[in-house]
Write a protein that holds these residues in place. Structure first.
Motif, PDB file in Angstrom:
ATOM      1  N   VAL A 233     -19.213  -9.811   9.691  1.00 31.50           N
ATOM      2  CA  VAL A 233     -18.693 -10.807  10.628  1.00 31.50           C
ATOM      3  C   VAL A 233     -18.780 -12.216  10.043  1.00 31.50           C
ATOM      4  O   VAL A 233     -17.863 -13.026  10.197  1.00 31.50           O
ATOM      5  CB  VAL A 233     -19.431 -10.714  11.978  1.00 31.50           C
ATOM      6  N   VAL A 234     -19.867 -12.514   9.340  1.00 34.32           N
ATOM      7  CA  VAL A 234     -19.988 -13.822   8.684  1.00 34.32           C
ATOM      8  C   VAL A 234     -18.885 -13.983   7.639  1.00 34.32           C
ATOM      9  O   VAL A 234     -18.217 -15.026   7.566  1.00 34.32           O
ATOM     10  CB  VAL A 234     -21.370 -13.993   8.035  1.00 34.32           C
ATOM     11  N   ALA A 235     -18.656 -12.956   6.838  1.00 36.51           N
ATOM     12  CA  ALA A 235     -17.648 -13.039   5.781  1.00 36.51           C
ATOM     13  C   ALA A 235     -16.250 -13.196   6.360  1.00 36.51           C
ATOM     14  O   ALA A 235     -15.418 -13.933   5.808  1.00 36.51           O
ATOM     15  CB  ALA A 235     -17.720 -11.790   4.899  1.00 36.51           C
ATOM     16  N   ALA A 236     -15.958 -12.520   7.460  1.00 38.50           N
ATOM     17  CA  ALA A 236     -14.650 -12.669   8.102  1.00 38.50           C
ATOM     18  C   ALA A 236     -14.418 -14.106   8.539  1.00 38.50           C
ATOM     19  O   ALA A 236     -13.333 -14.675   8.342  1.00 38.50           O
ATOM     20  CB  ALA A 236     -14.550 -11.725   9.294  1.00 38.50           C
ATOM     21  N   HIS A 237     -15.436 -14.718   9.126  1.00 41.51           N
ATOM     22  CA  HIS A 237     -15.308 -16.107   9.560  1.00 41.51           C
ATOM     23  C   HIS A 237     -15.208 -17.061   8.366  1.00 41.51           C
ATOM     24  O   HIS A 237     -14.466 -18.052   8.421  1.00 41.51           O
ATOM     25  CB  HIS A 237     -16.484 -16.481  10.463  1.00 41.51           C
ATOM     26  N   ALA A 238     -15.918 -16.755   7.290  1.00 43.55           N
ATOM     27  CA  ALA A 238     -15.828 -17.588   6.096  1.00 43.55           C
ATOM     28  C   ALA A 238     -14.436 -17.503   5.473  1.00 43.55           C
ATOM     29  O   ALA A 238     -13.884 -18.511   5.004  1.00 43.55           O
ATOM     30  CB  ALA A 238     -16.891 -17.178   5.085  1.00 43.55           C
ATOM     31  N   HIS A 239     -13.863 -16.313   5.449  1.00 42.60           N
ATOM     32  CA  HIS A 239     -12.503 -16.139   4.929  1.00 42.60           C
ATOM     33  C   HIS A 239     -11.527 -16.975   5.758  1.00 42.60           C
ATOM     34  O   HIS A 239     -10.684 -17.700   5.208  1.00 42.60           O
ATOM     35  CB  HIS A 239     -12.136 -14.651   4.990  1.00 42.60           C
TER      36      HIS A 239
END
Length: 287
Positions: A233-239
């Motif tokens: 979820v963190v990586a999705a938001h960072a993308h």
């Protein structure tokens, strides 16, 4: 009342997500994402998923939903413009996803605004989504500490509802993502982990579907990283944040931003995403 006490130490390096590895995992695994979502945003959601390297499928009829959920890598449920078919399809798909262990995302659009939709979202919540993604007012309302959003717009600030997000995550075991000027992602396990993701663009709220499409991107990352939902979820938001920042630099307004944003979702590199402003905290929760 729950009180939050920041821990003396920062989150351990072992638990900090490797964002570059996460985006590479999505692009290499091409996760299949079933979207039972808002009809207004289906094209943008599908294109966003294609742009990040996932495969979208808008399978939203009750006769097909369960069978397709069993072969999907991730599932998005968004009742933004739900029909009777959508509600029945969601019930069937969620049941199948729980049986197969497929990660699924609940986007509680307009929770607390319209009675029947609120009832159905509340029912879906009892099935313990892998992740919940909403604006601050929606998250506060889900936790029972707020009245809900104004339509699709938040009337609360992200930091003001962090305690509600922690309570919600603790009760359901879900990763809870709160969207705002700085997004907050919360996971209450043995310790409470909070990530704050900055970036994006002021144009994003002016393009219909950017928030709803993020739910699909979250489902794709969960499909690629099922063993580490917080990292996903963190990586999705960072993308998303990296793409928004890049698109804003070449846009003249919301219309051009919408085009540039899709291009940026596709073209941002793992290094771009790893460079997004992300901070981490751990929190002790006491009663």
């Amino acid at each position: 009342m729950t009180q939050q006490h920041p821990s003396a130490a920062a989150q351990t390096a072992a638990s900090i997500p490797d964002l570059a590895a996460a985006v590479t995992a999505v692009r290499e695994s091409n996760p299949l994402v079933q979207c039972i979502t808002n009809t207004v945003v289906q094209p943008l959601s599908a294109n966003a998923l294609l742009a990040i390297g996932a495969s979208p499928a808008m399978i939203n009829h009750e006769a097909d939903a369960a069978q397709f959920a069993r072969i999907s890598d991730g599932l998005l449920i968004n009742f933004g413009t739900a029909s009777s078919h959508n509600f029945l399809a969601a019930d069937a798909a969620i049941t199948a996803a729980r049986e197969t262990g497929t990660p699924w995302v609940l986007d509680p659009v307009s929770y607390g605004v319209i009675d029947y939709r609120t009832t159905r979202i509340k029912q879906a919540l009892t099935w313990q989504p892998t992740a919940i993604r909403g604006n601050a007012s929606e998250i506060a309302a889900l936790a029972g500490t707020g009245a809900g959003a104004r339509g699709v717009d938040s009337t609360d600030e992200v930091e003001a509802v962090l305690e509600a997000a922690i309570q919600l995550s603790h009760a359901l075991g879900s990763v809870v993502a709160v969207s705002g000027e700085v997004d907050a992602i919360v996971h209450a396990g043995e310790q409470v982990c909070i990530a704050r993701v900055s970036g994006g663009s002021d144009y994003m709220p002016l393009v219909v579907g950017t928030g709803c499409s993020l739910g699909g991107v979250v489902a794709a990352y969960l499909g690629a990283l099922p063993a580490d939902p917080f990292a996903a979820v963190v990586a999705a938001h960072a993308h998303y944040a990296a793409a928004g920042t890049r698109a804003a630099g070449t846009s003249r307004g919301p219309g051009s931003f919408a085009v540039e944003f899709l291009d940026a979702l596709h073209s941002v590199t793992a290094a771009d995403i790893a460079a997004v402003g992300v901070s981490y905290d751990t929190v002790e929760v006491t009663e």
